[in-house]
Design a protein around this motif. Structure first.
Motif, PDB file in Angstrom:
ATOM      1  N   LEU A  15       0.837  -1.210   0.000  1.00  0.00           N
ATOM      2  CA  LEU A  15       0.000   0.000   0.000  1.00  0.00           C
ATOM      3  C   LEU A  15       0.864   1.250   0.000  1.00  0.00           C
ATOM      4  O   LEU A  15       0.605   2.199  -0.750  1.00  0.00           O
ATOM      5  CB  LEU A  15      -0.917   0.014   1.227  1.00  0.00           C
ATOM      6  N   ILE A  20      -0.939   4.657  -1.455  1.00  0.00           N
ATOM      7  CA  ILE A  20      -2.297   4.647  -0.921  1.00  0.00           C
ATOM      8  C   ILE A  20      -2.238   4.978   0.560  1.00  0.00           C
ATOM      9  O   ILE A  20      -1.574   4.300   1.345  1.00  0.00           O
ATOM     10  CB  ILE A  20      -2.967   3.274  -1.149  1.00  0.00           C
ATOM     11  N   ARG A  22      -3.399   5.264   4.368  1.00  0.00           N
ATOM     12  CA  ARG A  22      -4.132   4.350   5.255  1.00  0.00           C
ATOM     13  C   ARG A  22      -5.533   4.876   5.584  1.00  0.00           C
ATOM     14  O   ARG A  22      -6.381   4.125   6.033  1.00  0.00           O
ATOM     15  CB  ARG A  22      -3.353   4.125   6.555  1.00  0.00           C
ATOM     16  N   ALA A  68      -5.892  -5.538   4.352  1.00  0.00           N
ATOM     17  CA  ALA A  68      -4.529  -5.007   4.505  1.00  0.00           C
ATOM     18  C   ALA A  68      -3.963  -5.505   5.832  1.00  0.00           C
ATOM     19  O   ALA A  68      -4.622  -5.425   6.866  1.00  0.00           O
ATOM     20  CB  ALA A  68      -4.546  -3.492   4.476  1.00  0.00           C
ATOM     21  N   THR A  77       0.920  -9.080  -2.760  1.00  0.00           N
ATOM     22  CA  THR A  77      -0.430  -9.468  -2.367  1.00  0.00           C
ATOM     23  C   THR A  77      -0.524 -10.983  -2.411  1.00  0.00           C
ATOM     24  O   THR A  77       0.332 -11.662  -2.994  1.00  0.00           O
ATOM     25  CB  THR A  77      -1.507  -8.899  -3.318  1.00  0.00           C
TER      26      THR A  77
END
Length: 187
Positions: A15, A20, A22, A68, A77
């Protein structure tokens, strides 16, 4: 690829590398098991992301939900059954291929055996650190102390010498019964 996993997992580092924040994670307090031995794990949150498989000439896009997690990672992932279901994809673990139908034919995604081996070695390194840690020893002790007595578990069958009468059909008002026991005569 993890066909046995009921989750799509994305690591916090991934992430961060994708930029990205949180704050984009949806809060979730539902734990999952199988990551930390003897403990449940709580995800940092969930996020929905569009995922594209294929190339410019033949591709598919679907939105997947990822849990996540903040664990040490080897992968970016882990794609589980929800991904395969949504894309109607078929994983082949022997050939390290993932196949699905696209608008212009079959889309095949694969990796090299060398890369898979590197990931496996890295996973073994993480596992060795966890197994050697004092925390794991503490977890083992706690799990043993908290483990239920298998012989006394409520869901197990316990035989007795005395026969027991059981209704054949509990919803039927006739009340016909059968006798069950370990020491009944052949009659």
């Amino acid at each position: 690829m993890d066909g046995g996993n009921g989750l799509n997992i994305m690591y916090a580092k991934t992430l961060n590398e994708m930029g990205i924040d949180r704050m984009n994670l949806h809060p979730i307090r539902v734990p999952f098991h199988g990551i930390v031995p003897g403990r449940q794990a709580i995800p940092l949150g969930q996020i929905d992301l569009p995922i594209i498989f294929g190339d410019q000439s033949n591709y598919r896009t679907e939105t997947l939900t990822f849990d996540a997690v903040g664990f040490p990672e080897t992968f970016h992932t882990i794609l589980g059954r929800p991904c395969y279901t949504k894309f109607m994809a078929i994983p082949n673990y022997t050939y390290l291929k993932l196949k699905m139908l696209g608008p212009r034919g079959v889309i095949t995604i694969g990796t090299s055996f060398h890369r898979a081996y590197e990931c496996e070695v890295e996973c073994c390194g993480h596992t060795t650190v966890v197994v050697a840690s004092e925390e794991l020893a503490t977890l083992r002790e706690e799990v043993i102390e908290e483990a239920p007595d298998v012989k006394r578990s409520s869901g197990l069958f316990e035989s007795t010498e005395e026969p027991k009468e059981v209704l054949l059909d509990p919803s039927n008002s006739e009340g016909k019964k059968v006798r069950i026991g370990t020491a009944l005569s052949s009659e």
